[in-house]
Structures are given as C-alpha cells and as structure tokens.
Design a protein around this motif. Structure first.
Motif, PDB file in Angstrom:
ATOM      1  N   TYR A  48       0.860  -1.783   0.447  1.00  0.00           N
ATOM      2  CA  TYR A  48      -0.335   0.082   0.023  1.00  0.00           C
ATOM      3  C   TYR A  48       0.706   1.181  -0.083  1.00  0.00           C
ATOM      4  O   TYR A  48       0.764   1.861  -0.788  1.00  0.00           O
ATOM      5  CB  TYR A  48      -0.634  -0.520   0.977  1.00  0.00           C
ATOM      6  N   TRP A  49       1.838   1.921   0.799  1.00  0.00           N
ATOM      7  CA  TRP A  49       2.650   2.304   1.143  1.00  0.00           C
ATOM      8  C   TRP A  49       3.834   3.124  -0.567  1.00  0.00           C
ATOM      9  O   TRP A  49       4.028   3.648  -0.539  1.00  0.00           O
ATOM     10  CB  TRP A  49       3.818   2.398   2.483  1.00  0.00           C
ATOM     11  N   VAL A  50       3.950   1.461  -1.023  1.00  0.00           N
ATOM     12  CA  VAL A  50       4.764   1.641  -1.927  1.00  0.00           C
ATOM     13  C   VAL A  50       3.925   2.526  -3.406  1.00  0.00           C
ATOM     14  O   VAL A  50       4.100   3.327  -3.576  1.00  0.00           O
ATOM     15  CB  VAL A  50       5.219   0.882  -2.103  1.00  0.00           C
ATOM     16  N   VAL A 101      -3.733  14.153  -3.327  1.00  0.00           N
ATOM     17  CA  VAL A 101      -2.933  13.888  -2.732  1.00  0.00           C
ATOM     18  C   VAL A 101      -2.242  13.686  -1.743  1.00  0.00           C
ATOM     19  O   VAL A 101      -2.276  13.214  -0.612  1.00  0.00           O
ATOM     20  CB  VAL A 101      -1.540  14.397  -4.095  1.00  0.00           C
ATOM     21  N   ILE A 102      -3.205  15.251  -1.013  1.00  0.00           N
ATOM     22  CA  ILE A 102      -2.931  15.229   0.622  1.00  0.00           C
ATOM     23  C   ILE A 102      -3.781  14.083   0.871  1.00  0.00           C
ATOM     24  O   ILE A 102      -3.692  13.781   2.138  1.00  0.00           O
ATOM     25  CB  ILE A 102      -3.296  16.821   0.924  1.00  0.00           C
ATOM     26  N   VAL A 121      -2.856  11.600   4.307  1.00  0.00           N
ATOM     27  CA  VAL A 121      -3.019  11.720   5.376  1.00  0.00           C
ATOM     28  C   VAL A 121      -4.060  10.298   5.969  1.00  0.00           C
ATOM     29  O   VAL A 121      -4.745  10.369   5.507  1.00  0.00           O
ATOM     30  CB  VAL A 121      -4.009  13.474   5.478  1.00  0.00           C
ATOM     31  N   PRO A 122      -3.304   9.796   6.909  1.00  0.00           N
ATOM     32  CA  PRO A 122      -4.450   8.672   7.794  1.00  0.00           C
ATOM     33  C   PRO A 122      -5.430   9.648   8.225  1.00  0.00           C
ATOM     34  O   PRO A 122      -5.988  10.343   8.649  1.00  0.00           O
ATOM     35  CB  PRO A 122      -3.206   8.573   9.491  1.00  0.00           C
ATOM     36  N   TYR A 178      -5.238   0.513  -0.665  1.00  0.00           N
ATOM     37  CA  TYR A 178      -5.824   0.311   0.289  1.00  0.00           C
ATOM     38  C   TYR A 178      -7.228   0.295   0.758  1.00  0.00           C
ATOM     39  O   TYR A 178      -7.752  -0.035   1.888  1.00  0.00           O
ATOM     40  CB  TYR A 178      -6.979   2.296  -0.438  1.00  0.00           C
ATOM     41  N   GLN A 179      -8.097  -0.567  -0.928  1.00  0.00           N
ATOM     42  CA  GLN A 179      -9.347  -1.617   0.161  1.00  0.00           C
ATOM     43  C   GLN A 179      -8.589  -3.105   0.922  1.00  0.00           C
ATOM     44  O   GLN A 179      -9.464  -2.910   1.595  1.00  0.00           O
ATOM     45  CB  GLN A 179     -10.357  -1.699  -1.366  1.00  0.00           C
TER      46      GLN A 179
END
Length: 135
Positions: free
Chosen positions: A8-10, A59-60, A64-65, A114-115
């Motif tokens: 996810y983060w990559v 993008v923001i 953002v969590p 993400y899902q």
C-alpha cells in the motif's frame, strides 16, 4: 497485514509522487503545463491551475491517515483526472496516451491495496471484539 501495508505505502507513495509532480507545474502555470493543456489539448488557461490545485488536494487526502470517505472521493477525482487526460490525448491523436498506462496502473494498485488494507483492519477489529466478547 504487513505485506499489504508495505505494498500500500509503496504504490500509494509512487502514485502520490507522480500526481504531485504533475500538479506543481499546473499550479504554477509553467510553460510546459500551458503547452500541454492549453495549446495541445485546447483547455482554457484558467483550467490549468485549477486542476493542479485539485490534484494537490487529492494527493494530500490520500496521504493523510484517517478520513476514509474523503480518501474515496480523492481516489475517484484523481482517477477521473487520469481517465480524462488519457481520453483527451487519444482524441487529438497523439501517441502519448500509452504513457498514461503507468499512472493509471499506479492508481489502480494504490486503490486496491487501500481497500485490502481497510478490510484487513476491519476484520482485525472484528476478531479482537469477538475474542473479548466471548472471553
């Protein structure tokens, strides 16, 4: 869960980097952005910084969590931007539309993970709650 978080983060980081990289010239109305969107595609010049700000906000939102509903809208908006750009490039007959496969693939991968991450978190919360309730 750990692998899913890493993927996810990559993908999210690469997608955000790519979209931010395309938003900055738009916001600043750089000549390359004006050339591409106004001269080649025919969009009005006032649209260039508007779409840049919209991309920046998207993008923001995806970085953002929290705020799951906002993230859904941000992913939709960024995906619509990419689909619209791809269609616009195709409509004028430029072969550059093939380049759009990379950002579209990153958008899809980012959203998929993400899902998946969200479902795993929900399942983990449900399992913990069930264990506590049963014990």
């Amino acid at each position: 869960m750990k692998k899913t978080n890493i993927f996810y983060w990559v993908f999210n980081g690469l997608f955000a980097f790519l979209m931010l990289g395309s938003a900055i010239p738009d916001i600043l109305s750089q000549p390359i952005a004006i050339q591409g969107m106004h001269v080649e595609l025919g969009y009005p010049t006032f649209f260039v910084p508007f779409i840049g700000v919209a991309k920046l906000l998207g993008v923001i939102a995806i970085l953002v969590p929290g705020f799951p509903r906002l993230k859904e809208w941000a992913y939709a908006g960024l995906f619509f931007d990419l689909i619209g750009a791809t269609y616009s490039i195709l409509a004028i007959g430029k072969p550059d539309w093939l380049f759009m496969a990379l950002p579209l693939a990153l958008a899809i991968a980012s959203y998929y993970f993400y899902q998946r991450r969200k479902k795993l978190k929900e399942a983990g919360a449900t399992d913990q709650y069930t264990r506590v309730a049963v014990a």
